[in-house]
Write a protein that holds these residues in place. Structure first.
Motif, short mmCIF file in Angstrom:
data_model
loop_
_atom_site.label_atom_id
_atom_site.label_comp_id
_atom_site.label_asym_id
_atom_site.label_seq_id
_atom_site.Cartn_x
_atom_site.Cartn_y
_atom_site.Cartn_z
N THR A 271 0.88 -1.28 -0.13
CA THR A 271 -0.02 0.02 0.00
C THR A 271 0.73 1.25 0.06
OG1 THR A 271 -0.25 0.07 2.40
CG2 THR A 271 -1.92 -1.12 1.28
N SER A 272 1.87 1.20 0.54
CA SER A 272 2.76 2.50 0.47
C SER A 272 3.40 2.73 -0.70
CB SER A 272 3.86 2.23 1.77
OG SER A 272 4.72 1.09 1.32
N THR A 273 3.50 1.83 -1.79
CA THR A 273 4.25 2.09 -2.88
C THR A 273 3.18 2.52 -3.94
OG1 THR A 273 3.68 -0.32 -3.59
CG2 THR A 273 5.82 0.10 -2.58
N THR A 274 1.90 2.43 -3.57
CA THR A 274 0.89 3.16 -4.64
C THR A 274 1.20 4.75 -4.71
OG1 THR A 274 -0.73 3.33 -2.88
CG2 THR A 274 -0.77 1.28 -4.13
N THR A 275 1.07 5.43 -5.83
CA THR A 275 1.35 6.57 -5.95
C THR A 275 0.37 7.50 -5.36
OG1 THR A 275 2.38 6.02 -7.94
CG2 THR A 275 2.13 8.30 -7.63
N LYS A 276 0.57 8.46 -4.61
CA LYS A 276 -0.31 9.23 -3.76
C LYS A 276 -0.27 11.01 -4.57
CE LYS A 276 -0.06 6.87 0.56
NZ LYS A 276 0.44 7.06 1.65
N PHE A 277 -1.22 10.95 -5.10
CA PHE A 277 -1.22 12.48 -5.55
C PHE A 277 -1.96 13.53 -4.65
CE2 PHE A 277 -1.72 9.45 -9.09
CZ PHE A 277 -0.78 9.82 -9.88
N ARG A 278 -1.29 14.51 -4.57
CA ARG A 278 -1.94 15.54 -3.62
C ARG A 278 -2.51 16.68 -4.65
NH1 ARG A 278 0.70 20.57 -3.01
NH2 ARG A 278 2.69 20.58 -4.02
N LYS A 279 -3.24 17.22 -4.19
CA LYS A 279 -4.28 18.35 -4.76
C LYS A 279 -3.50 19.61 -4.69
CE LYS A 279 -8.75 16.32 -4.55
NZ LYS A 279 -10.10 16.59 -4.89
N MET A 280 -3.50 20.14 -5.83
CA MET A 280 -2.92 21.53 -6.16
C MET A 280 -3.90 22.54 -6.51
SD MET A 280 0.06 20.10 -8.82
CE MET A 280 1.08 21.57 -8.89
N ASN A 281 -3.60 23.84 -5.83
CA ASN A 281 -4.57 24.89 -5.99
C ASN A 281 -4.05 25.44 -7.14
OD1 ASN A 281 -2.10 26.42 -5.45
ND2 ASN A 281 -2.78 26.66 -3.37
N LYS A 282 -4.77 26.46 -7.49
CA LYS A 282 -4.58 27.37 -9.04
C LYS A 282 -3.38 27.75 -9.08
CE LYS A 282 -7.67 29.91 -11.90
NZ LYS A 282 -8.53 30.86 -12.17
N GLN A 283 -2.86 28.46 -7.86
CA GLN A 283 -1.67 29.03 -8.13
C GLN A 283 -0.28 28.14 -8.37
OE1 GLN A 283 -0.85 32.40 -8.10
NE2 GLN A 283 1.41 31.81 -8.79
N GLU A 284 -0.62 27.00 -7.70
CA GLU A 284 0.46 25.79 -7.91
C GLU A 284 0.42 25.36 -9.58
OE1 GLU A 284 1.03 24.18 -3.19
OE2 GLU A 284 -0.55 23.19 -4.79
N TRP A 285 -0.71 25.44 -9.88
CA TRP A 285 -1.02 24.74 -11.27
C TRP A 285 -0.20 25.88 -12.36
CZ3 TRP A 285 -2.02 20.66 -13.54
CH2 TRP A 285 -2.37 19.48 -13.02
N GLN A 286 -0.48 27.19 -12.00
CA GLN A 286 0.17 28.10 -12.94
C GLN A 286 1.67 28.20 -12.78
OE1 GLN A 286 -1.96 31.80 -11.72
NE2 GLN A 286 -3.86 31.22 -12.77
N ASP A 287 2.17 27.92 -11.46
CA ASP A 287 3.62 28.08 -11.29
C ASP A 287 4.17 26.74 -12.17
OD1 ASP A 287 3.45 30.29 -9.93
OD2 ASP A 287 3.73 28.99 -7.98
#
Length: 196
Positions: free
Chosen positions: A173-189
């Motif tokens: 279970t620890s090897t599965t990829t974990k995605f975190r949510k990015m806010n709009k500013q992080e997307w633009q950067d």
């Protein structure tokens, strides 16, 4: 020639095999036959292999006797002398220590017979203690039996299950990829950084 098939006789099959062997064998020509006969019947003089030292040495009877005397008899005499010297060192008078028959019997009695008797007594004592008198029968109570089952079976099974769960958590279970949510500013950067 009769046909072969499912119901062929074994004698017929053997005859067929002989005919096939005759067809496959090589027939020697008369000169080849003569060469084989000559090769197999003529006695060749054998060459004596001498090895790396060269010619083999042929000894006369006197030389052979002196070699045997030097290599064997003198070695035996040396060994006898060494044994005699050792015997003299162990007994200073030069006489052999011979035990009396009574002393020898006493030694055998002390060393062997007493040890054998002690062993028999010990085995009889242990047999009487453990085999013939097993003691009172003990009955287990239900609580004691459950505690034994818990200690011998249920506890180890539960520990095994827990360790398997830990291994699954650690490696699967620890090897599965974990995605975190990015806010709009992080997307633009991120987009601006990648597009440069």
């Amino acid at each position: 020639m009769p046909q072969t098939g499912l119901f062929s006789s074994p004698r017929h099959l053997a005859e067929q095999e002989l005919e096939e062997k005759k067809e496959n064998t090589k027939k020697l020509q008369p000169e080849e036959l003569q060469k084989s006969v000559a090769r197999l019947t003529v006695m060749k003089e054998r060459v004596q292999e001498t090895g790396p030292l060269g010619k083999a040495i042929v000894m006369g009877k006197g030389q052979l006797d002196s070699s045997v005397n030097r290599l064997y008899k003198e070695a035996v005499d040396r060994k006898k002398k060494v044994m005699h010297d050792l015997e003299l060192k162990t007994s200073p008078t030069g006489e052999r220590n011979v035990m009396d028959r009574d002393v020898l019997d006493g030694s055998v009695e002390r060393i062997y017979n007493q040890a054998l008797q002690h062993k028999k007594e010990l085995s009889e004592k242990l047999r009487a203690k453990h085999v013939t008198n097993p003691g009172p029968q003990k009955k287990l109570t239900k609580e004691h039996q459950q505690a034994c089952n818990e200690r011998a079976y249920t506890g180890p099974m539960q520990k095994k299950k827990e360790s398997e769960e830990k291994l699954v958590d650690k490696y699967i279970t620890s090897t599965t990829t974990k995605f975190r949510k990015m806010n709009k500013q992080e997307w633009q950067d991120t987009v601006s950084r990648l597009c440069k």
